[in-house]
Design an enzyme around this catalytic site. Structure first.
Site, PDB file in Angstrom:
ATOM      1  N   ASP A   1      -5.428  -2.985  -2.115  1.00 54.93           N
ATOM      2  CA  ASP A   1      -4.875  -1.454  -2.378  1.00 54.93           C
ATOM      3  C   ASP A   1      -3.894  -0.945  -2.468  1.00 54.93           C
ATOM      4  OD1 ASP A   1      -3.849  -2.434   0.421  1.00 54.93           O
ATOM      5  OD2 ASP A   1      -4.146  -0.614   1.356  1.00 54.93           O
TER       6      ASP A   1
ATOM      7  N   GLU B   1       1.197  -1.257  -0.294  1.00 52.39           N
ATOM      8  CA  GLU B   1      -0.040  -0.060   0.082  1.00 52.39           C
ATOM      9  C   GLU B   1       0.545   0.783  -0.248  1.00 52.39           C
ATOM     10  OE1 GLU B   1      -2.647   0.518   3.602  1.00 52.39           O
ATOM     11  OE2 GLU B   1      -0.184   1.686   3.879  1.00 52.39           O
TER      12      GLU B   1
END
Lengths: 394, 405
Positions: free
Chosen positions: B96, B38
């Site tokens: 993500d 991320e």
């Protein structure tokens, strides 16, 4: 006579941010298979070294042995990351030689990534060690050749026009930080020699119970670092970031090794009036540059690597590549090779390191850096108890 | 109100000095110095946004070398430099991170024209489609990772992983009818998943197999906190109607909070912590206020954030406020075939149904849609799955920050 560049003359671990692949095609035939005539070198030092021209000379003078030399620059953390992964996966090594600083050496040793070196190569290095080098020799554990060494630091960089009376003890530093919040910083020790050298010095400053054992002997050091951290704006993610912050006036005091200070000063990367002070009653932490050989490198390649080590240890290459001509052996800072540099560079050097400052440096004792296990323990504890602590939101 | 301005380059400099190691690793300073896919994706996105090619190359190089998975083009979610033997102990991915890495590569290709960036973005996107975008009952959903989020109880999703502008951008890279369905169903779930006094979505949501409605995932704290905080950010970034994130605004603006805006809220007890949300929370709050036409005062700065995640949210909020909307995904009928048949008429009918449902929900009259049973029963892949905070490497509490003042 070959004239050394200003960068090449500077103290050891510093110089030019370039990594150059180069290929030499020998016209002469060789009995060696082509694979054994390639040398893949990685420089895993925080401060890039411009060794490409020198290695080009090495290749030219060893065309019977060498077909191609490749040179790549990595950060010291690469040793514990991608390089370690490659070694774990086994197979043929993609790297023959790693030239690295104290951080890379320790990261590799803690992970058993280096192989013992031939005694002949070690002996060649031992005969040339200066005082700082001799301090670090036991830490190499027969897996590294010390190709350059310096007293290290940290020096406490400041501008006398802004900080008239810089702190010279741990207590004075903490007092200064309290009175001037966000004016002092040091970078993360895992990511910077500036950071790990400062943290390694603190137990010496505090006369802690055992400065060589972060896990058990730093009873005063860890609380001190935690308290000091309350007044530090942030822990820079790299030495370069911290130096930029200092150069821009974001912080007023910054610990840095001698070599980095000299390099940045002479390259005009620091405010011209930048000076340094030294902590009293504490040693300098030695700093070195090491040649290591990954564990998976086959024995057939060692003669070539031995030749490289011997080449790097010759006085001419030491002067041109690592600045030993200026910050040469033992504890003197005599300038024996000023004829190699221009008058302008000579003046710059004297401004960065006046004879009086050099004398003060030589008067200080030199202590070795932490051993590999202790180094790892220090980094871990710092990350968990110091680096992860931040001020809550305003 | 003045037009939103892009963040100055000095904000990127402030970010890199604090969180970007020289080798291209983004340091999660609040979590023992570990790194996440991320964080790598965020920083790559910032580097592309600020046209910082040297740093982009270092970031991408480190990410590819250290987090790249052998079996596909996705990335292991966590790197712990303290572990001398296995810094990547779990090779499961986090979508993500993958989404931002792919988006950043796409932006990099647009900026510098390197075909390798384009093809890498394409490979990641294809593998996201293949491994992480799945059909759960009538919904197309985004799994938080390729493995470990579906078992006999249902499917756990994280609605904050739906980075809508990124998903839209990727939908044009690898056209597929599922993109439009994913956005539609994701927004519908956000509108459905309303819990507690302020009707907020949880960090982790369980889509139950037993026909029950979506509920906060039982293995994790039922909180609107560090994950769900990104839900309104993503909605605002996608230039969606203000009503879509009205609940978050009402929560953060509520006069009952002594420390505004709160860092999190327990959706079962409505308890809030005694400390204020950090600069990242405040930045998202400011973005919502800005989108609602309210005055927001001075922009928050990276230097005001206590850690890399907060700093990332500060930068993202600033960029989101300035960035034009990304073209929506091709409609399901014009995009490439997907495993599930879903005609345009069905899609329109579904959208209309959603609109009605959302309106009813807004009025407090809606009934959550029952979930059909799901056949899969995979074990949890992450040993720390039981703690939502740990899934993204966070200690419990205010992102693991021992308070020092």
């Amino acid at each position: 006579m070959i004239t050394a560049s200003r960068r090449a003359v500077l103290a050891l671990p510093l110089a030019i941010p370039l990594a150059l692949p180069m290929a030499l095609r020998s016209e002469r035939s060789s009995a060696q298979p082509a694979a054994l005539r390639m040398l893949r070198i990685v420089i895993a030092a925080q401060e890039p070294l411009d060794l490409a021209p020198l290695l080009g000379e090495f290749a030219q003078s060893n065309q019977d042995l060498l077909l191609q030399v490749t040179l790549r620059q990595e950060d010291p953390a690469w040793v514990g990351g991608a390089f370690r992964q490659e070694q774990l996966e086994g197979g043929a090594s993609q790297v023959d030689v790693v030239i690295t600083g104290t951080v890379g050496l320790m990261l590799g040793q803690a992970r058993h990534l280096w192989q013992p070196l031939p005694s002949g190569l070690l002996a060649a290095s031992d005969g040339r060690l200066n005082f700082a080098g001799r301090q670090m020799r036991p830490l190499t554990n027969e897996t590294a050749v010390i190709i350059a060494s310096e007293p290290g630091g940290p020096l406490l960089l400041h501008r006398p026009s802004i900080v008239r009376n810089p702190p010279r003890s741990a207590a004075a530093l903490l007092d200064y930080a309290r009175e001037n919040p966000d004016s002092f910083m040091y970078p993360r020790p895992v990511d910077s020699s500036l950071g790990h050298q400062f943290v390694t010095l603190v137990p010496h400053l505090l006369k802690d119970t055992d400065p060589t054992e972060p896990a058990t002997g730093w009873v005063r050091t860890w609380p001190f670092l935690a308290e000091l951290g309350r007044y530090i704006p942030y822990y820079a993610a790299s030495g370069g970031a911290a130096l930029e912050e200092f150069a821009e006036g974001g912080v007023r005091l910054l610990p840095a090794p001698l070599g980095i200070y000299l390099h940045h000063h002479m390259e005009g990367l620091l405010p011209p009036d930048t000076s340094f002070s030294l902590f009293e009653d504490a040693p300098l932490i030695a700093h070195g540059l090491f040649l290591t050989v990954p564990l998976n490198v086959p024995a057939e390649r060692l003669p070539l690597i031995e030749a490289l080590g011997a080449f790097l240890l010759t006085p001419d290459i030491q002067t041109r590549g690592f600045g030993r001509g200026l910050l040469r052996g033992d504890r003197e800072f005599s300038v024996s090779n000023f004829d190699l540099i221009s008058t302008e560079d000579r003046d710059d050097f004297r401004r960065a390191l006046p004879p009086s400052a050099a004398r003060r440096l030589t008067a200080l004792p030199v202590a070795p850096p932490l051993g590999p296990v202790q180094f790892d323990a220090m980094l871990r504890r710092w990350m968990e108890t110091i680096g992860a602590v931040h001020r809550p939101p305003d | 109100m003045a037009e939103p301005t892009p963040p100055p380059a000095s904000e990127w400099t402030a970010f890199t000095r604090r969180y970007l190691a020289a080798d291209g690793r983004v340091i999660d300073t609040a979590n023992n110095g570990v790194s996440h896919s991320e964080g790598q994706g965020y920083a790559m996105f910032f580097a592309a946004f600020f046209r910082d090619k040297p740093r982009f190359d270092r970031l991408w190089g480190w990410t590819d070398r250290n987090l790249g998975r052998r079996e596909d083009a996705l990335f292991a979610w966590r790197f712990d430099p303290r572990d001398r033997v296995t810094p990547v102990a779990d090779f499961n991915n986090a979508t993500d991170g993958d989404i931002f890495i792919a988006w950043a590569l796409l932006m990099a290709h647009e900026a510098w024209g390197n075909p390798a960036h384009f093809s890498a973005a394409q490979r990641i996107t294809r593998d996201l489609l293949g491994s992480c975008i799945v059909q759960v009952g009538q919904r197309t959903v985004l799994l938080p990772g390729a493995a470990g989020f579906q078992d006999a109880a249902g499917t756990v999703i994280n609605l904050s992983y739906y980075a809508f502008p990124a998903l839209r951008a990727l939908s044009h890279l690898v056209p597929d009818r599922r993109w439009a369905l994913l956005e539609r169903d994701g927004i519908a779930l956000i509108q459905t998943a309303k819990f507690g006094r302020w009707h907020l979505p949880p960090d982790w949501l369980l889509l139950q197999n037993n026909s029950g409605p979506p509920i906060p995932a039982p293995q994790r704290p039922a909180r609107f906190s560090w994950d769900a905080l990104r839900i309104p950010l993503n909605l605002a970034w996608n230039h969606l109607d203000v009503s879509r994130f009205a609940a978050e605004r009402l929560f953060w603006d509520d006069v009952v909070h002594a420390h505004r805006p709160p860092a999190w809220v327990d959706l079962r007890t409505d308890e809030t912590p005694p400390y204020r949300g950090h600069a990242g929370v405040q930045a998202v709050h400011a973005l919502l206020r800005q989108r609602s036409g309210a005055s927001v005062g001075q922009y928050l700065r990276v230097a005001q954030a206590p850690d890399y995640f907060g700093a990332s949210l500060v930068l993202q909020s600033r960029i989101a406020g300035h960035m034009p909307a990304v073209e929506p995904a091709p409609s399901p009928t014009t995009a490439a075939a997907a495993p599930q048949e879903a005609g345009f008429a069905t899609w329109i009918a579904s959208m209309a149904s959603d609109a009605i449902e959302n309106t009813l929900e807004w009025l407090g009259l809606g009934q959550p849609e029952p979930e059909p049973p799901h056949p899969t029963g995979l074990p949890w892949a992450r040993p720390d799955i039981g703690n939502a905070a740990y899934v993204r490497g966070m200690q419990p509490g205010p992102r693991g920050l021992p308070v020092r003042r």
